[in-house]
Scaffold this motif. Structure first.
Motif, PDB file in Angstrom:
ATOM      1  N   ASP A 196     -11.734  -0.132   2.170  1.00  0.00           N
ATOM      2  CA  ASP A 196     -10.814   0.155   3.271  1.00  0.00           C
ATOM      3  C   ASP A 196     -11.579   0.313   4.589  1.00  0.00           C
ATOM      4  O   ASP A 196     -12.755   0.683   4.581  1.00  0.00           O
ATOM      5  CB  ASP A 196     -10.081   1.467   2.946  1.00  0.00           C
ATOM      6  N   LYS A 236     -10.827  -4.822   3.361  1.00  0.00           N
ATOM      7  CA  LYS A 236      -9.760  -4.583   4.323  1.00  0.00           C
ATOM      8  C   LYS A 236     -10.384  -4.421   5.700  1.00  0.00           C
ATOM      9  O   LYS A 236     -11.059  -3.427   5.971  1.00  0.00           O
ATOM     10  CB  LYS A 236      -8.950  -3.333   3.952  1.00  0.00           C
ATOM     11  N   GLU A 252      -7.964   1.696  -3.079  1.00  0.00           N
ATOM     12  CA  GLU A 252      -8.581   1.540  -1.756  1.00  0.00           C
ATOM     13  C   GLU A 252      -9.554   2.683  -1.518  1.00  0.00           C
ATOM     14  O   GLU A 252      -9.171   3.850  -1.563  1.00  0.00           O
ATOM     15  CB  GLU A 252      -7.514   1.541  -0.646  1.00  0.00           C
ATOM     16  N   ASN A 286      -4.657   5.074  -2.095  1.00  0.00           N
ATOM     17  CA  ASN A 286      -5.878   5.499  -1.412  1.00  0.00           C
ATOM     18  C   ASN A 286      -6.636   6.527  -2.246  1.00  0.00           C
ATOM     19  O   ASN A 286      -6.048   7.467  -2.778  1.00  0.00           O
ATOM     20  CB  ASN A 286      -5.539   6.093  -0.043  1.00  0.00           C
ATOM     21  N   GLU A 330       0.859  -1.184   0.000  1.00  0.00           N
ATOM     22  CA  GLU A 330       0.000   0.000   0.000  1.00  0.00           C
ATOM     23  C   GLU A 330       0.896   1.235   0.000  1.00  0.00           C
ATOM     24  O   GLU A 330       1.877   1.304   0.748  1.00  0.00           O
ATOM     25  CB  GLU A 330      -0.912   0.026   1.235  1.00  0.00           C
TER      26      GLU A 330
HETATM   27 CA    CA Z   1      -5.800   2.459   2.921  1.00  0.00          CA
END
Ligand code: CA
Ligand code: C2E
Ligand code: CA
Ligand code: CA
Length: 281
Positions: A181, A202, A151, A119, A60
Protein backbone atom coordinates in the motif's frame (compact mmCIF):
# COMPACT_ATOMS: atom_id res chain seq x y z
CA UNK A 1 4.06 38.68 29.68
CA UNK A 2 0.37 39.21 30.17
CA UNK A 3 -1.85 36.36 29.12
CA UNK A 4 -3.46 37.15 25.81
CA UNK A 5 -5.97 35.17 23.81
CA UNK A 6 -4.02 35.99 20.71
CA UNK A 7 -0.84 34.67 22.22
CA UNK A 8 0.15 31.98 19.72
CA UNK A 9 1.83 29.78 22.31
CA UNK A 10 -1.26 29.78 24.47
CA UNK A 11 -3.44 28.99 21.49
CA UNK A 12 -1.05 26.17 20.64
CA UNK A 13 -1.29 24.73 24.16
CA UNK A 14 -5.07 24.92 24.08
CA UNK A 15 -5.14 23.04 20.80
CA UNK A 16 -2.93 20.33 22.23
CA UNK A 17 -5.16 20.05 25.26
CA UNK A 18 -8.26 19.78 23.08
CA UNK A 19 -6.64 17.13 20.93
CA UNK A 20 -5.55 15.28 24.06
CA UNK A 21 -9.08 15.33 25.48
CA UNK A 22 -10.53 14.24 22.16
CA UNK A 23 -8.08 11.34 21.94
CA UNK A 24 -8.87 10.33 25.52
CA UNK A 25 -12.57 10.33 24.69
CA UNK A 26 -12.07 8.11 21.66
CA UNK A 27 -9.85 5.73 23.65
CA UNK A 28 -12.45 5.55 26.40
CA UNK A 29 -15.27 4.93 23.95
CA UNK A 30 -13.56 2.20 21.92
CA UNK A 31 -14.57 -0.95 23.76
CA UNK A 32 -18.18 0.07 24.03
CA UNK A 33 -18.15 1.00 20.34
CA UNK A 34 -16.94 -2.48 19.42
CA UNK A 35 -19.51 -4.16 21.64
CA UNK A 36 -22.20 -1.83 20.34
CA UNK A 37 -21.37 -2.35 16.66
CA UNK A 38 -20.56 1.29 15.89
CA UNK A 39 -17.90 0.51 13.28
CA UNK A 40 -18.98 0.37 9.66
CA UNK A 41 -17.17 -1.22 6.77
CA UNK A 42 -17.33 0.69 3.49
CA UNK A 43 -16.23 -0.70 0.16
CA UNK A 44 -14.49 1.04 -2.71
CA UNK A 45 -14.31 -0.67 -6.10
CA UNK A 46 -11.11 -1.39 -8.03
CA UNK A 47 -11.50 -1.49 -11.80
CA UNK A 48 -9.38 -3.17 -14.43
CA UNK A 49 -8.82 -0.43 -17.02
CA UNK A 50 -7.16 -2.67 -19.61
CA UNK A 51 -10.61 -3.62 -20.86
CA UNK A 52 -13.26 -1.32 -22.30
CA UNK A 53 -15.56 -0.77 -20.51
CA UNK A 54 -13.44 -1.16 -17.36
CA UNK A 55 -14.21 -4.32 -15.35
CA UNK A 56 -14.97 -4.51 -11.66
CA UNK A 57 -12.19 -6.70 -10.25
CA UNK A 58 -12.18 -6.26 -6.50
CA UNK A 59 -12.74 -3.79 -3.69
CA UNK A 60 -11.03 -2.38 -0.64
CA UNK A 61 -12.67 -2.51 2.80
CA UNK A 62 -12.35 0.82 4.66
CA UNK A 63 -13.55 1.37 8.20
CA UNK A 64 -15.64 4.26 9.58
CA UNK A 65 -16.80 4.88 13.13
CA UNK A 66 -20.41 5.94 13.47
CA UNK A 67 -20.10 7.59 16.86
CA UNK A 68 -23.42 8.29 18.64
CA UNK A 69 -22.35 11.81 19.73
CA UNK A 70 -19.60 12.74 17.30
CA UNK A 71 -21.12 11.44 14.06
CA UNK A 72 -19.21 9.63 11.34
CA UNK A 73 -15.50 9.64 12.18
CA UNK A 74 -13.07 8.95 9.33
CA UNK A 75 -10.28 6.42 9.94
CA UNK A 76 -7.53 9.02 9.69
CA UNK A 77 -8.79 10.41 13.01
CA UNK A 78 -8.70 7.25 15.11
CA UNK A 79 -6.41 4.78 13.39
CA UNK A 80 -3.11 6.51 14.23
CA UNK A 81 -4.37 6.79 17.83
CA UNK A 82 -5.24 3.10 18.11
CA UNK A 83 -2.11 2.05 16.28
CA UNK A 84 0.08 3.56 18.97
CA UNK A 85 -1.26 1.25 21.67
CA UNK A 86 -2.16 -1.84 19.67
CA UNK A 87 -5.92 -1.36 20.06
CA UNK A 88 -6.20 -1.18 16.29
CA UNK A 89 -6.00 -4.98 16.19
CA UNK A 90 -9.47 -5.09 17.77
CA UNK A 91 -10.90 -2.80 15.11
CA UNK A 92 -9.09 -4.59 12.31
CA UNK A 93 -10.30 -7.95 13.49
CA UNK A 94 -13.86 -6.68 13.38
CA UNK A 95 -13.36 -5.23 9.88
CA UNK A 96 -11.81 -8.46 8.58
CA UNK A 97 -14.63 -10.59 9.94
CA UNK A 98 -17.29 -8.30 8.51
CA UNK A 99 -15.51 -8.29 5.18
CA UNK A 100 -15.17 -12.07 5.00
CA UNK A 101 -18.86 -12.52 5.85
CA UNK A 102 -19.77 -9.96 3.20
CA UNK A 103 -17.68 -11.64 0.50
CA UNK A 104 -19.34 -14.98 1.29
CA UNK A 105 -22.77 -13.34 1.28
CA UNK A 106 -22.18 -11.68 -2.12
CA UNK A 107 -20.92 -14.95 -3.55
CA UNK A 108 -24.11 -16.72 -2.54
CA UNK A 109 -26.37 -13.87 -3.58
CA UNK A 110 -24.79 -13.05 -6.95
CA UNK A 111 -22.91 -16.23 -7.84
CA UNK A 112 -19.97 -13.92 -8.34
CA UNK A 113 -16.86 -13.91 -6.21
CA UNK A 114 -15.48 -10.47 -5.70
CA UNK A 115 -12.18 -10.50 -3.81
CA UNK A 116 -11.89 -7.74 -1.22
CA UNK A 117 -8.70 -6.42 0.29
CA UNK A 118 -8.35 -5.47 3.95
CA UNK A 119 -5.78 -3.23 5.57
CA UNK A 120 -3.17 -4.73 7.86
CA UNK A 121 -1.73 -2.23 10.29
CA UNK A 122 1.71 -2.14 11.77
CA UNK A 123 0.41 -3.28 15.16
CA UNK A 124 -1.24 -6.38 13.66
CA UNK A 125 2.16 -7.65 12.66
CA UNK A 126 3.07 -8.13 16.31
CA UNK A 127 0.02 -10.24 17.06
CA UNK A 128 1.29 -13.83 17.39
CA UNK A 129 -2.14 -15.12 16.32
CA UNK A 130 -2.30 -13.06 13.13
CA UNK A 131 -1.78 -15.93 10.69
CA UNK A 132 -4.26 -18.12 12.49
CA UNK A 133 -6.85 -15.34 12.66
CA UNK A 134 -6.56 -14.71 8.94
CA UNK A 135 -6.83 -18.39 8.11
CA UNK A 136 -9.93 -18.73 10.28
CA UNK A 137 -11.61 -15.97 8.26
CA UNK A 138 -11.27 -18.11 5.19
CA UNK A 139 -12.27 -21.46 6.68
CA UNK A 140 -15.12 -20.13 8.83
CA UNK A 141 -16.73 -18.46 5.83
CA UNK A 142 -16.05 -21.12 3.22
CA UNK A 143 -13.83 -18.80 1.17
CA UNK A 144 -10.66 -19.32 -0.86
CA UNK A 145 -7.44 -17.64 0.23
CA UNK A 146 -7.49 -15.47 -2.89
CA UNK A 147 -10.86 -13.98 -1.87
CA UNK A 148 -9.33 -11.83 0.88
CA UNK A 149 -6.28 -9.81 -0.11
CA UNK A 150 -3.98 -8.11 2.33
CA UNK A 151 -2.81 -4.50 2.01
CA UNK A 152 0.33 -3.72 3.97
CA UNK A 153 1.55 -0.14 4.11
CA UNK A 154 5.02 0.82 3.33
CA UNK A 155 5.62 2.36 6.76
CA UNK A 156 5.05 -1.07 8.29
CA UNK A 157 8.07 -2.37 6.42
CA UNK A 158 10.60 -0.01 7.88
CA UNK A 159 9.59 -0.75 11.48
CA UNK A 160 10.49 -4.38 11.78
CA UNK A 161 11.52 -5.58 8.38
CA UNK A 162 12.61 -9.10 9.37
CA UNK A 163 9.45 -9.91 11.21
CA UNK A 164 7.29 -8.61 8.41
CA UNK A 165 9.33 -10.44 5.79
CA UNK A 166 8.81 -13.75 7.59
CA UNK A 167 5.13 -13.09 7.98
CA UNK A 168 4.64 -12.21 4.33
CA UNK A 169 6.46 -15.36 3.26
CA UNK A 170 4.15 -17.44 5.45
CA UNK A 171 0.97 -15.72 4.31
CA UNK A 172 1.87 -16.01 0.63
CA UNK A 173 2.74 -19.68 1.02
CA UNK A 174 -0.71 -20.23 2.49
CA UNK A 175 -2.24 -18.51 -0.54
CA UNK A 176 -2.94 -14.91 0.44
CA UNK A 177 -2.07 -12.15 -2.00
CA UNK A 178 -0.11 -9.19 -0.64
CA UNK A 179 -0.50 -5.64 -1.92
CA UNK A 180 2.07 -3.03 -0.98
CA UNK A 181 0.00 0.00 0.00
CA UNK A 182 0.97 3.66 -0.47
CA UNK A 183 3.94 2.73 -2.62
CA UNK A 184 6.29 5.66 -3.06
CA UNK A 185 4.94 7.67 -0.13
CA UNK A 186 7.66 6.61 2.30
CA UNK A 187 11.41 6.63 2.15
CA UNK A 188 12.33 3.04 1.61
CA UNK A 189 10.05 1.92 -1.22
CA UNK A 190 12.75 0.81 -3.59
CA UNK A 191 14.72 -1.07 -0.94
CA UNK A 192 11.63 -2.95 0.06
CA UNK A 193 10.83 -3.98 -3.46
CA UNK A 194 14.00 -6.02 -3.59
CA UNK A 195 13.39 -7.84 -0.32
CA UNK A 196 9.61 -8.20 0.04
CA UNK A 197 7.77 -10.82 -1.97
CA UNK A 198 4.57 -9.01 -2.99
CA UNK A 199 1.95 -9.45 -5.70
CA UNK A 200 0.55 -6.00 -6.27
CA UNK A 201 1.87 -2.50 -5.89
CA UNK A 202 -0.56 0.25 -4.93
CA UNK A 203 0.83 3.52 -6.25
CA UNK A 204 0.26 6.26 -3.70
CA UNK A 205 -2.25 8.88 -4.76
CA UNK A 206 0.35 11.64 -4.57
CA UNK A 207 1.77 10.23 -7.81
CA UNK A 208 -1.57 10.53 -9.58
CA UNK A 209 -2.83 13.89 -8.33
CA UNK A 210 -0.93 16.18 -10.72
CA UNK A 211 -0.28 14.05 -13.78
CA UNK A 212 -2.56 16.23 -15.88
CA UNK A 213 -0.62 19.44 -15.25
CA UNK A 214 2.92 18.41 -14.36
CA UNK A 215 5.24 16.82 -16.89
CA UNK A 216 7.51 15.72 -14.02
CA UNK A 217 4.69 13.98 -12.20
CA UNK A 218 3.58 12.29 -15.39
CA UNK A 219 7.12 10.96 -15.90
CA UNK A 220 7.31 9.75 -12.30
CA UNK A 221 4.02 7.91 -12.67
CA UNK A 222 5.31 6.20 -15.82
CA UNK A 223 8.58 5.38 -14.10
CA UNK A 224 6.75 3.58 -11.29
CA UNK A 225 4.74 1.63 -13.86
CA UNK A 226 8.01 0.71 -15.63
CA UNK A 227 9.59 -0.52 -12.42
CA UNK A 228 6.53 -2.56 -11.53
CA UNK A 229 6.36 -3.98 -15.05
CA UNK A 230 10.00 -5.04 -14.86
CA UNK A 231 9.32 -6.84 -11.61
CA UNK A 232 6.12 -8.42 -13.03
CA UNK A 233 3.95 -6.74 -10.41
CA UNK A 234 0.54 -5.40 -11.25
CA UNK A 235 -0.27 -1.86 -10.23
CA UNK A 236 -3.33 -0.27 -8.68
CA UNK A 237 -3.36 3.52 -9.06
CA UNK A 238 -5.07 5.13 -6.07
CA UNK A 239 -6.89 8.45 -5.90
CA UNK A 240 -8.02 8.63 -9.52
CA UNK A 241 -10.61 11.39 -9.67
CA UNK A 242 -10.81 12.58 -13.27
CA UNK A 243 -11.29 11.16 -16.73
CA UNK A 244 -8.02 12.83 -17.76
CA UNK A 245 -6.07 10.97 -15.09
CA UNK A 246 -7.74 7.73 -16.11
CA UNK A 247 -6.77 8.24 -19.75
CA UNK A 248 -3.13 8.99 -18.92
CA UNK A 249 -2.93 5.91 -16.69
CA UNK A 250 -4.49 3.74 -19.35
CA UNK A 251 -2.09 5.06 -22.00
CA UNK A 252 0.75 4.18 -19.63
CA UNK A 253 -0.56 0.58 -19.29
CA UNK A 254 -1.64 0.82 -15.66
CA UNK A 255 -3.65 -2.29 -14.71
CA UNK A 256 -6.13 -1.26 -12.04
CA UNK A 257 -7.62 1.96 -10.76
CA UNK A 258 -9.32 2.96 -7.53
CA UNK A 259 -10.72 6.40 -6.82
CA UNK A 260 -13.60 8.84 -6.70
CA UNK A 261 -13.81 8.82 -10.51
CA UNK A 262 -15.46 5.39 -10.20
CA UNK A 263 -16.80 5.69 -6.67
CA UNK A 264 -16.16 6.84 -3.15
CA UNK A 265 -16.12 4.09 -0.54
CA UNK A 266 -19.78 3.14 0.04
CA UNK A 267 -21.74 0.88 2.42
CA UNK A 268 -22.25 -2.75 1.38
CA UNK A 269 -25.84 -2.27 0.17
CA UNK A 270 -24.81 0.55 -2.16
CA UNK A 271 -21.84 -1.44 -3.36
CA UNK A 272 -24.17 -4.15 -4.59
CA UNK A 273 -25.18 -1.82 -7.42
CA UNK A 274 -21.66 -2.10 -8.82
CA UNK A 275 -21.86 -5.89 -8.69
CA UNK A 276 -25.25 -5.87 -10.40
CA UNK A 277 -24.03 -3.58 -13.17
CA UNK A 278 -20.99 -5.77 -13.71
CA UNK A 279 -23.07 -8.90 -13.98
CA UNK A 280 -25.34 -7.33 -16.62
CA UNK A 281 -22.43 -6.68 -18.99
CA1 CA B 1 -5.20 0.47 1.83
P1 C2E C 1 -5.55 3.81 2.37
O1 C2E C 1 -5.45 2.38 2.73
O2 C2E C 1 -4.49 4.39 1.51
O3 C2E C 1 -7.00 4.00 1.72
C1 C2E C 1 -7.28 4.89 0.68
C2 C2E C 1 -7.87 6.19 1.20
O4 C2E C 1 -8.01 7.08 0.11
C3 C2E C 1 -9.27 6.03 1.78
O5 C2E C 1 -9.42 6.98 2.82
C4 C2E C 1 -10.16 6.41 0.58
O6 C2E C 1 -11.44 6.87 0.96
C5 C2E C 1 -9.34 7.53 -0.01
N1 C2E C 1 -9.63 7.71 -1.43
C6 C2E C 1 -10.05 6.79 -2.32
N2 C2E C 1 -10.18 7.32 -3.55
C7 C2E C 1 -9.84 8.62 -3.44
C8 C2E C 1 -9.79 9.71 -4.40
O7 C2E C 1 -10.08 9.57 -5.58
N3 C2E C 1 -9.36 10.90 -3.92
C9 C2E C 1 -9.02 11.09 -2.61
N4 C2E C 1 -8.63 12.30 -2.24
N5 C2E C 1 -9.07 10.09 -1.69
C10 C2E C 1 -9.48 8.87 -2.11
P2 C2E C 1 -10.07 6.60 4.20
O8 C2E C 1 -11.19 5.63 4.01
O9 C2E C 1 -10.34 7.88 4.91
O10 C2E C 1 -8.91 5.82 4.92
C11 C2E C 1 -7.71 6.46 5.26
C12 C2E C 1 -6.67 5.47 5.71
O11 C2E C 1 -7.06 4.85 6.95
C13 C2E C 1 -6.45 4.32 4.75
O12 C2E C 1 -5.61 4.72 3.71
C14 C2E C 1 -5.84 3.28 5.64
O13 C2E C 1 -4.46 3.52 5.80
C15 C2E C 1 -6.54 3.53 6.94
N6 C2E C 1 -7.64 2.55 7.10
C16 C2E C 1 -8.91 2.59 6.61
N7 C2E C 1 -9.62 1.51 7.02
C17 C2E C 1 -8.77 0.76 7.77
C18 C2E C 1 -8.90 -0.49 8.49
O14 C2E C 1 -9.95 -1.16 8.50
N8 C2E C 1 -7.79 -0.92 9.17
C19 C2E C 1 -6.61 -0.22 9.17
N9 C2E C 1 -5.57 -0.73 9.86
N10 C2E C 1 -6.45 0.92 8.51
C20 C2E C 1 -7.52 1.41 7.82
CA1 CA D 1 -3.17 3.61 -0.03
CA1 CA E 1 -2.63 4.90 3.76
Amino acid sequence: ARSDFRNPLRKYNEDILKKELFDQKLLGDLRNALADGQFRVYYQPKYDIRSEPPRLMSAEALVRWEHPELGMIPPGTFIPLFEGNGLITLVDNYVWEETAKQVAMWRNKFRFTLPVSVNISRADIFDPDLTERLCRLITNNGLEYCDIKLEVTESAYSQDADRLLGLIHTLRKIGFEIEMDDFGAGYSSLNMLSSMPIDVLKMDMSFVRNIENSETDLRLMKLILDIAGNLKLSVVAEGVETEGQLKLLRDADCDLVQGYYFSRPVPANEFEEFIRKEREQ
